[in-house]
Design an enzyme around this catalytic site. Structure first.
Site, PDB file in Angstrom:
ATOM      1  N   SER A 255       0.877  -1.251   0.054  1.00  0.00           N
ATOM      2  CA  SER A 255      -0.014   0.257   0.131  1.00  0.00           C
ATOM      3  C   SER A 255       0.790   1.298  -0.079  1.00  0.00           C
ATOM      4  CB  SER A 255      -0.803  -0.167   1.270  1.00  0.00           C
ATOM      5  OG  SER A 255      -0.050   0.034   2.442  1.00  0.00           O
ATOM      6  N   LYS A 256       0.484   2.326   0.131  1.00  0.00           N
ATOM      7  CA  LYS A 256       0.968   3.854  -0.100  1.00  0.00           C
ATOM      8  C   LYS A 256       1.994   3.808   1.022  1.00  0.00           C
ATOM      9  CE  LYS A 256       0.875   7.746  -2.199  1.00  0.00           C
ATOM     10  NZ  LYS A 256       1.104   7.769  -3.647  1.00  0.00           N
ATOM     11  N   ARG A 257       1.644   3.237   2.387  1.00  0.00           N
ATOM     12  CA  ARG A 257       2.516   3.658   3.257  1.00  0.00           C
ATOM     13  C   ARG A 257       3.853   2.650   3.293  1.00  0.00           C
ATOM     14  NH1 ARG A 257      -0.650  -0.208   5.447  1.00  0.00           N
ATOM     15  NH2 ARG A 257       0.291  -2.304   6.337  1.00  0.00           N
ATOM     16  N   GLY A 259       5.862   3.103   0.577  1.00  0.00           N
ATOM     17  CA  GLY A 259       6.278   3.800  -0.314  1.00  0.00           C
ATOM     18  C   GLY A 259       5.586   4.088  -1.647  1.00  0.00           C
ATOM     19  N   GLU A 265       5.028   7.987  -9.893  1.00  0.00           N
ATOM     20  CA  GLU A 265       5.824   8.616  -8.800  1.00  0.00           C
ATOM     21  C   GLU A 265       7.338   8.288  -8.557  1.00  0.00           C
ATOM     22  OE1 GLU A 265       3.732   8.539  -4.792  1.00  0.00           O
ATOM     23  OE2 GLU A 265       1.886   7.867  -6.068  1.00  0.00           O
TER      24      GLU A 265
END
Length: 495
Positions: A255-257, A259, A265
């Site tokens: 997930s986003k957490r 990285g 991105e």
């Protein structure tokens, strides 16, 4: 299938960015097609009209292009089996829905979402499987008319087989057996006329002559439903291969957490496409226990599905950063300069319009830092002292290296020696340092380290002669004067 040539596809839904998992799926499909001299197809599954966006389509195309995963057929490329946007294929789906209805392999269902919810809750409360109860499976013509007169808009459900099993010979996981009793009569056409995923994907993969469906293992449960549709329509069934899930370093779903998860991105954060491709290839696939670095040509040559693991892959940002650093060290100076220039310009360290002298200096600085950065983004903090007059000093480094009794006088001697260095090259700078070392009778490191702190503000930098040559004579001499004053002041306070 109707063709012997390998044909794979990547079929993203444009409801968000191209994430790491999707990029890995695209890469494995691309590598498999290239390894076998086949065709890689890109299809956009945009039937979710509320969530699909042009921005997401652009992001997907940009991400794949940046990774150099070129598609042979699809948006912008054309091909013999288009259109390659599902929203442009609605008439095709309806034709096959009608074929299933005519063959009594599908039926109209008039149950409302509210009624279905109540029945699911009741089934769960009784400890039963909350699948559709086939209430509309055998309606008479008069019953259908009555429901239509109520103004109900029907969906079309596929008449699944509920006896026996459905077998999948997965190329990664081996034989998988599904009990048909667990399947329900799933919707293939919604009341608004849009097809559902499990139906449209079968029609598209058949008509586009896809031979190998390589996708994430979150689709395993969809496979028996899709196979039954293939068989109901008399289509040959393609080969299936389900890739292992990608987990974060804490072994939870990526997930986003963990990285950045968007491919673009990673691009914006200063990763190289060849490094990210190499790293993605190792998420679930390996060639040997020791080999980790591969060119694209080597990946194409060596890739095979029998080397794909069944176990989840763990995404390790530190390993990706290490790998990116390895690739950065191999970048040709001209390309490196082109890549770092926009970042320096964005920070105002370099003017928007660059002349030859500025470009040559940026190139010199970039090459000096090339072995010390892991991403292109690190070039800005690592090089700031080259471009600004007021630099930040590491207090601990200042106290350790500048507050030495010999430093003020040594800096004055070095200032005079460097002032005479003409031209201000690494060779002449080295001669000045060696002359000063002899005069002050110190080890060379005792000369260099205080100078490093004075001119960069830190205790770590590229080679000192290289740094000063790139910094230039004027800034070097000014910072030596400032360093001497800081040293005197610090010694006075500590005395």
């Amino acid at each position: 299938m109707s063709t012997t040539q390998v044909r794979t596809r990547f079929a993203p839904s444009p409801t968000g960015y191209l994430h790491v998992g999707g990029a890995r799926t695209a890469l494995f499909n691309w590598l498999y097609a290239r390894h076998h001299g086949g065709t890689f197809v890109l299809r956009i599954e945009d039937t979710d009209l509320e969530r699909s966006t042009e921005e997401s389509v652009t992001g997907i195309l940009d991400g794949l292009s940046w990774l150099q995963l070129t598609w042979d057929e699809g948006p912008g490329q054309g091909g013999d089996f288009g259109p390659y946007f599902q929203s442009e294929r609605l008439d095709i789906y309806r034709e096959y829905v009608q074929e299933l209805l005519d063959g009594d392999k599908a039926y109209l269902c008039y149950c409302t979402p509210e009624e279905l919810k109540v029945r699911r809750e009741e089934a769960l409360a009784q400890g039963q499987d909350p699948k559709y109860d086939r209430r509309c499976a055998n309606l008479s013509a008069s019953q259908r008319r009555a429901l239509q007169d109520e103004g109900r808009e029907p969906v079309v459900r596929f008449r699944s087989s509920d006896v026996g099993t459905t077998e999948v010979n997965d190329l990664i996981r081996g034989q998988i057996t599904f009990d048909n009793e667990m399947l329900d009569d799933f919707v293939i056409l919604k009341s608004d006329g849009m097809p559902t995923y499990n139906f449209a994907v079968v029609i598209d993969d058949h008509l586009m002559q896809i031979t190998h469906v390589i996708r994430g293992d979150d689709h395993i449960s969809n496979t028996p439903r899709q196979i039954q549709v293939y068989e109901a329509l008399g289509f040959p069934v393609p080969e299936f291969a389900h890739l292992p899930m990608i987990l974060g370093s804490d072994k939870t779903r990526l997930s986003k957490r963990h990285g950045a998860t968007s491919v673009t991105e990673y691009r914006d954060d200063g990763f190289l496409p060849e490094a990210l491709v190499n790293y993605l290839a190792l998420l679930g696939w390996s060639y040997s226990a020791t080999d980790t670095l591969f060119t694209m040509e080597e990946l194409i040559e060596k890739f095979s599905l029998d080397r794909v693991s069944r176990n989840p892959a763990v995404f390790d940002m530190k390993k990706l950063e290490w790998m990116n650093g390895v690739y950065l060290r191999e970048v040709e100076p001209g390309r490196l300069t082109d890549m770092v220039m926009p970042r320096l310009q964005k920070e105002g360290l370099v003017p928007k319009t660059v002349d030859g002298a500025t470009r040559a200096r940026v190139k010199q600085i970039a090459v000096a830092l090339q072995t010390r950065i892991r991403t292109l983004d690190e070039i800005v903090p690592s090089s700031r002292y080259f471009f600004v007059d007021d630099i930040e000093y590491d207090p601990a480094a200042v106290e350790k290296f500048l507050y030495r009794d010999y430093v003020p006088d040594m800096f004055h001697v070095l200032h005079d020696e460097l002032a005479k260095a003409e031209p201000f090259t690494e060779t002449n700078i080295e001669k000045a340092f060696l002359a000063v070392q002899a005069k002050v009778d110190r080890k060379l490191g005792d000369v260099i380290q205080p100078v490093r702190v004075a001119v960069t503000g830190t205790r770590v930098s590229p080679g000192m002669y290289e740094v000063l040559a790139a910094l230039g004579k004027d800034r070097t001499l000014t910072r030596l004067k400032t360093g001497a004053q800081m040293a005197k002041k610090g010694l006075a306070i500590h005395s």
